[in-house]
Design a protein around this motif. Structure first.
Motif, PDB file in Angstrom:
ATOM      1  N   LEU A 232     -69.248  61.923 129.446  1.00 49.85           N
ATOM      2  CA  LEU A 232     -68.733  63.143 129.716  1.00 49.85           C
ATOM      3  C   LEU A 232     -69.241  62.801 131.165  1.00 49.85           C
ATOM      4  CD1 LEU A 232     -66.719  65.670 129.297  1.00 49.85           C
ATOM      5  CD2 LEU A 232     -68.651  67.113 129.805  1.00 49.85           C
ATOM      6  N   LEU A 233     -70.216  62.891 131.467  1.00 53.57           N
ATOM      7  CA  LEU A 233     -70.854  62.603 132.838  1.00 53.57           C
ATOM      8  C   LEU A 233     -69.544  61.403 133.357  1.00 53.57           C
ATOM      9  CD1 LEU A 233     -71.984  63.743 135.774  1.00 53.57           C
ATOM     10  CD2 LEU A 233     -73.902  61.823 134.386  1.00 53.57           C
ATOM     11  N   LEU A 234     -70.176  59.914 132.460  1.00 55.02           N
ATOM     12  CA  LEU A 234     -69.056  58.919 133.485  1.00 55.02           C
ATOM     13  C   LEU A 234     -67.850  58.807 133.428  1.00 55.02           C
ATOM     14  CD1 LEU A 234     -71.634  56.060 131.919  1.00 55.02           C
ATOM     15  CD2 LEU A 234     -71.391  57.374 134.395  1.00 55.02           C
ATOM     16  N   TYR A 235     -67.014  59.696 132.055  1.00 52.74           N
ATOM     17  CA  TYR A 235     -65.327  59.479 132.348  1.00 52.74           C
ATOM     18  C   TYR A 235     -65.385  60.753 133.230  1.00 52.74           C
ATOM     19  CZ  TYR A 235     -61.055  61.847 131.221  1.00 52.74           C
ATOM     20  OH  TYR A 235     -59.900  61.901 131.525  1.00 52.74           O
ATOM     21  N   LEU A 236     -66.368  61.713 133.686  1.00 53.78           N
ATOM     22  CA  LEU A 236     -65.894  62.625 134.972  1.00 53.78           C
ATOM     23  C   LEU A 236     -65.970  61.927 135.923  1.00 53.78           C
ATOM     24  CD1 LEU A 236     -66.947  66.052 133.586  1.00 53.78           C
ATOM     25  CD2 LEU A 236     -64.911  65.689 133.500  1.00 53.78           C
ATOM     26  N   ILE A 237     -67.178  60.965 136.493  1.00 56.43           N
ATOM     27  CA  ILE A 237     -67.393  60.012 137.651  1.00 56.43           C
ATOM     28  C   ILE A 237     -66.515  59.232 137.577  1.00 56.43           C
ATOM     29  CG2 ILE A 237     -68.698  58.545 138.315  1.00 56.43           C
ATOM     30  CD1 ILE A 237     -70.660  60.146 137.898  1.00 56.43           C
ATOM     31  N   SER A 238     -65.515  58.655 136.655  1.00 57.90           N
ATOM     32  CA  SER A 238     -64.064  57.720 136.839  1.00 57.90           C
ATOM     33  C   SER A 238     -62.881  57.977 137.308  1.00 57.90           C
ATOM     34  CB  SER A 238     -64.571  56.581 135.102  1.00 57.90           C
ATOM     35  OG  SER A 238     -63.922  57.327 134.652  1.00 57.90           O
ATOM     36  N   HIS A 239     -62.843  59.780 136.575  1.00 58.87           N
ATOM     37  CA  HIS A 239     -61.831  60.134 136.573  1.00 58.87           C
ATOM     38  C   HIS A 239     -61.452  60.658 138.241  1.00 58.87           C
ATOM     39  CE1 HIS A 239     -58.774  63.580 136.604  1.00 58.87           C
ATOM     40  NE2 HIS A 239     -58.958  63.150 136.085  1.00 58.87           N
ATOM     41  N   GLY A 240     -62.135  61.249 138.643  1.00 57.56           N
ATOM     42  CA  GLY A 240     -62.785  62.211 140.148  1.00 57.56           C
ATOM     43  C   GLY A 240     -62.354  60.677 141.173  1.00 57.56           C
ATOM     44  N   ALA A 241     -63.385  59.296 140.829  1.00 60.91           N
ATOM     45  CA  ALA A 241     -63.457  58.284 141.530  1.00 60.91           C
ATOM     46  C   ALA A 241     -61.970  57.860 142.059  1.00 60.91           C
ATOM     47  CB  ALA A 241     -64.306  57.380 141.787  1.00 60.91           C
ATOM     48  N   ARG A 242     -60.826  57.751 140.700  1.00 61.03           N
ATOM     49  CA  ARG A 242     -59.619  57.311 140.927  1.00 61.03           C
ATOM     50  C   ARG A 242     -58.789  57.639 141.190  1.00 61.03           C
ATOM     51  NH1 ARG A 242     -56.029  57.903 136.189  1.00 61.03           N
ATOM     52  NH2 ARG A 242     -58.212  58.617 135.602  1.00 61.03           N
ATOM     53  N   HIS A 243     -59.160  59.392 141.102  1.00 63.12           N
ATOM     54  CA  HIS A 243     -58.116  60.580 141.842  1.00 63.12           C
ATOM     55  C   HIS A 243     -58.797  60.672 144.045  1.00 63.12           C
ATOM     56  CE1 HIS A 243     -57.112  61.094 137.698  1.00 63.12           C
ATOM     57  NE2 HIS A 243     -55.494  60.888 138.393  1.00 63.12           N
ATOM     58  N   GLY A 244     -60.234  60.100 143.653  1.00 66.11           N
ATOM     59  CA  GLY A 244     -60.182  60.099 145.512  1.00 66.11           C
ATOM     60  C   GLY A 244     -60.876  61.295 145.262  1.00 66.11           C
ATOM     61  N   TRP A 245     -61.297  62.245 144.554  1.00 58.74           N
ATOM     62  CA  TRP A 245     -61.944  63.054 144.396  1.00 58.74           C
ATOM     63  C   TRP A 245     -61.665  64.695 145.079  1.00 58.74           C
ATOM     64  CZ3 TRP A 245     -65.619  63.446 141.077  1.00 58.74           C
ATOM     65  CH2 TRP A 245     -66.521  62.001 140.858  1.00 58.74           C
ATOM     66  N   PHE A 246     -60.612  64.096 145.398  1.00 61.15           N
ATOM     67  CA  PHE A 246     -58.823  64.831 146.702  1.00 61.15           C
ATOM     68  C   PHE A 246     -59.208  66.092 146.431  1.00 61.15           C
ATOM     69  CE2 PHE A 246     -55.773  65.056 143.645  1.00 61.15           C
ATOM     70  CZ  PHE A 246     -54.885  65.763 143.712  1.00 61.15           C
ATOM     71  N   ARG A 247     -59.994  67.059 144.333  1.00 60.60           N
ATOM     72  CA  ARG A 247     -59.776  68.065 144.253  1.00 60.60           C
ATOM     73  C   ARG A 247     -61.363  68.418 144.088  1.00 60.60           C
ATOM     74  NH1 ARG A 247     -54.898  70.171 143.352  1.00 60.60           N
ATOM     75  NH2 ARG A 247     -53.521  69.751 141.774  1.00 60.60           N
ATOM     76  N   LEU A 248     -61.901  69.524 144.810  1.00 59.35           N
ATOM     77  CA  LEU A 248     -63.526  69.156 144.670  1.00 59.35           C
ATOM     78  C   LEU A 248     -63.858  69.994 143.350  1.00 59.35           C
ATOM     79  CD1 LEU A 248     -64.340  71.455 148.185  1.00 59.35           C
ATOM     80  CD2 LEU A 248     -65.016  69.231 147.156  1.00 59.35           C
ATOM     81  N   ARG A 249     -63.417  70.382 142.181  1.00 57.83           N
ATOM     82  CA  ARG A 249     -63.928  70.853 141.101  1.00 57.83           C
ATOM     83  C   ARG A 249     -64.134  70.198 139.993  1.00 57.83           C
ATOM     84  NH1 ARG A 249     -58.451  72.077 137.473  1.00 57.83           N
ATOM     85  NH2 ARG A 249     -58.618  69.665 137.508  1.00 57.83           N
ATOM     86  N   TRP A 250     -63.916  68.395 140.526  1.00 60.03           N
ATOM     87  CA  TRP A 250     -64.448  67.439 139.701  1.00 60.03           C
ATOM     88  C   TRP A 250     -65.854  67.129 140.320  1.00 60.03           C
ATOM     89  CZ3 TRP A 250     -59.503  65.483 141.443  1.00 60.03           C
ATOM     90  CH2 TRP A 250     -58.158  64.918 140.736  1.00 60.03           C
ATOM     91  N   LEU A 251     -66.207  67.112 141.347  1.00 57.70           N
ATOM     92  CA  LEU A 251     -67.328  66.605 142.034  1.00 57.70           C
ATOM     93  C   LEU A 251     -67.895  68.481 141.667  1.00 57.70           C
ATOM     94  CD1 LEU A 251     -68.466  64.735 143.874  1.00 57.70           C
ATOM     95  CD2 LEU A 251     -67.911  66.435 145.408  1.00 57.70           C
ATOM     96  N   LEU A 252     -67.502  69.233 141.288  1.00 57.57           N
ATOM     97  CA  LEU A 252     -68.733  70.385 140.993  1.00 57.57           C
ATOM     98  C   LEU A 252     -68.660  70.212 139.378  1.00 57.57           C
ATOM     99  CD1 LEU A 252     -67.050  74.252 142.328  1.00 57.57           C
ATOM    100  CD2 LEU A 252     -69.566  73.312 142.377  1.00 57.57           C
ATOM    101  N   ASP A 253     -68.028  69.808 138.675  1.00 56.82           N
ATOM    102  CA  ASP A 253     -68.336  70.155 136.902  1.00 56.82           C
ATOM    103  C   ASP A 253     -69.503  68.559 137.355  1.00 56.82           C
ATOM    104  OD1 ASP A 253     -65.624  70.758 136.716  1.00 56.82           O
ATOM    105  OD2 ASP A 253     -64.795  69.351 136.281  1.00 56.82           O
ATOM    106  N   ILE A 254     -69.959  67.224 137.836  1.00 59.39           N
ATOM    107  CA  ILE A 254     -70.811  66.432 138.132  1.00 59.39           C
ATOM    108  C   ILE A 254     -72.140  67.176 138.591  1.00 59.39           C
ATOM    109  CG2 ILE A 254     -71.628  64.430 139.736  1.00 59.39           C
ATOM    110  CD1 ILE A 254     -68.959  63.790 137.338  1.00 59.39           C
ATOM    111  N   ASP A 255     -71.997  67.836 139.798  1.00 58.31           N
ATOM    112  CA  ASP A 255     -72.932  69.198 140.085  1.00 58.31           C
ATOM    113  C   ASP A 255     -73.449  70.094 139.096  1.00 58.31           C
ATOM    114  OD1 ASP A 255     -74.348  70.279 142.788  1.00 58.31           O
ATOM    115  OD2 ASP A 255     -73.610  72.221 141.481  1.00 58.31           O
TER     116      ASP A 255
END
Length: 387
Positions: A227-250
């Motif tokens: 899940l962590l690696l999927y969320l990282i790849s998803h966030g990176a692919r979308h340029g982390w343009f939503r902070l929600r994805w970075l909060l998930d990692i946090d």
């Protein structure tokens, strides 16, 4: 996390800085102590950023306890209204998630939920604290036809997608379905992301799956490391343009995920650069605390470069479609890939797509000619475009 690299955050607006300060404040009651950050705030812009980054549930739960008269009442009221709407949406998606799981399981189709209420409960402990506009399901590509038939049988409608010479296998990784009566969107994935990015096979993910406690009928989702690696790849692919994805990692890292549990997967699927980017962004923007050893993943210059590049997407409020159509994003997207992956991306450009037969019609038995003709057809379309 100790590292010798600092992102240039000078372009962030004071409204975005305030949003970040609130998000990284662990003690809700101390939000009211943000004296400097609350000066001369454009509250309309602040609200727009909270909605754009899909972090308004967390912002609301913190601000409602702040008891600070410098925060306009309409901000709290608007956030509360959106918080309630999101809670109802997550309850609706939870019910649908359980029903789809039961339907697929009864028809011998294995499925894993990638996002939605199941990870909101897992990461935040409360489905109301994370937003989701749809359900994302991962299945084996061998079950794709059967899964589609099941979804159509219960009222879902399939998004029309180009499919000339099976181009979807090379250019897509999911299909979108929509239920007009329930107003629910569902994405059916057979990969995390499009080829040529390297990722685990479905059977491997299934072996490491977890079962959610959110529903009475078993609902399966990714193991912690996957899940962590999927969320990282998803966030990176979308340029982390939503902070929600970075909060998930946090939130996941704050729960003490250990590097040794994930290190072998990082090497196997060649995403060290993306993990490094996520760690740098989380550390710099949210002050995420990393366990010992994680800082080693931030040392590469590639990770630092793509972390800085992502700031341009994070600081704005543009839609994903606008971002992805920009030259800046095209360059960023290529920078996420290895040299071999970039070579495959170049090769895929030569695979025919649905625009080619519209440019030049060829009898079906001669469709193989679109492969050598494609470069010429692309050039022809570009020269015929109005300036």
């Amino acid at each position: 996390m100790d590292n010798n690299y600092t992102l240039d955050l000078s372009s962030l607006s004071k409204e975005l800085r305030l949003l970040l300060e609130i998000l990284k404040t662990e003690d809700y009651d101390s939000v009211g102590l943000l004296k400097k950050e609350l000066i001369d705030i454009n509250w309309g812009e602040f609200l727009q950023l909270a909605m754009h980054h899909r972090v308004y549930p967390l912002i609301y739960t913190k601000l409602k306890k702040a008891d600070d008269n410098r925060i306009p009442p309409y901000i709290i009221q608007t956030l509360y209204k959106e918080f309630k709407k999101n809670t109802l949406q997550m309850l609706l998606l939870s019910g649908e998630m359980e029903q789809v799981s039961e339907l697929f399981t009864e028809n011998q189709i294995r499925l894993l939920y990638l996002k939605g209420p199941v990870i909101a409960a897992d990461i935040y402990g409360d489905i109301s604290l994370r937003t989701s506009k749809d359900l994302d399901i991962l299945i084996s590509i061998t079950d794709l036809k059967s899964a589609e038939e099941l979804l159509l049988s219960i009222g879902y409608e399939k998004e029309v997608v180009p499919n000339f010479l099976n181009e979807w296998k090379w250019r897509r990784h999911h299909v979108v379905y929509f239920h007009p009566q329930k107003n629910i969107q569902l994405e059916l994935h057979w990969r995390f992301q499009s080829f040529p990015m390297k990722e685990p096979k479905f059977n491997e993910l299934w072996e490491r799956k977890r079962v959610s406690t959110l529903t009475s009928y078993p609902v399966y989702f990714l193991g912690k490391e996957d899940l962590l690696l999927y969320l990282i790849s998803h966030g990176a692919r979308h340029g982390w343009f939503r902070l929600r994805w970075l909060l998930d990692i946090d939130q996941m890292l704050r729960k003490g995920l250990k590097l040794e549990d994930i290190n072998s997967l990082i090497g196997k699927y060649q995403n060290r650069k993306l993990v490094g980017q996520a760690l740098i962004l989380a550390s710099e923007l949210l002050k995420t605390h990393m366990n010992e050893g994680w800082e080693k993943l931030t040392e590469g210059t590639d990770s630092k470069k793509i972390a800085q590049n992502a700031i341009d997407f994070i600081k704005g409020t543009e839609s994903l479609e606008t971002i992805m159509s920009s030259e800046c994003y095209q360059n960023y997207s290529l920078s996420l890939k290895s040299n071999l992956q970039r070579f495959f991306v170049f090769l895929i450009l030569f695979y025919p797509n649905s625009a080619d037969p519209m440019t030049l019609r060829v009898p079906k038995p001669l469709h193989f000619l679109y492969f050598p003709l494609r470069p010429f057809l692309v050039v022809w379309r570009k020269t015929r475009k109005p300036s």
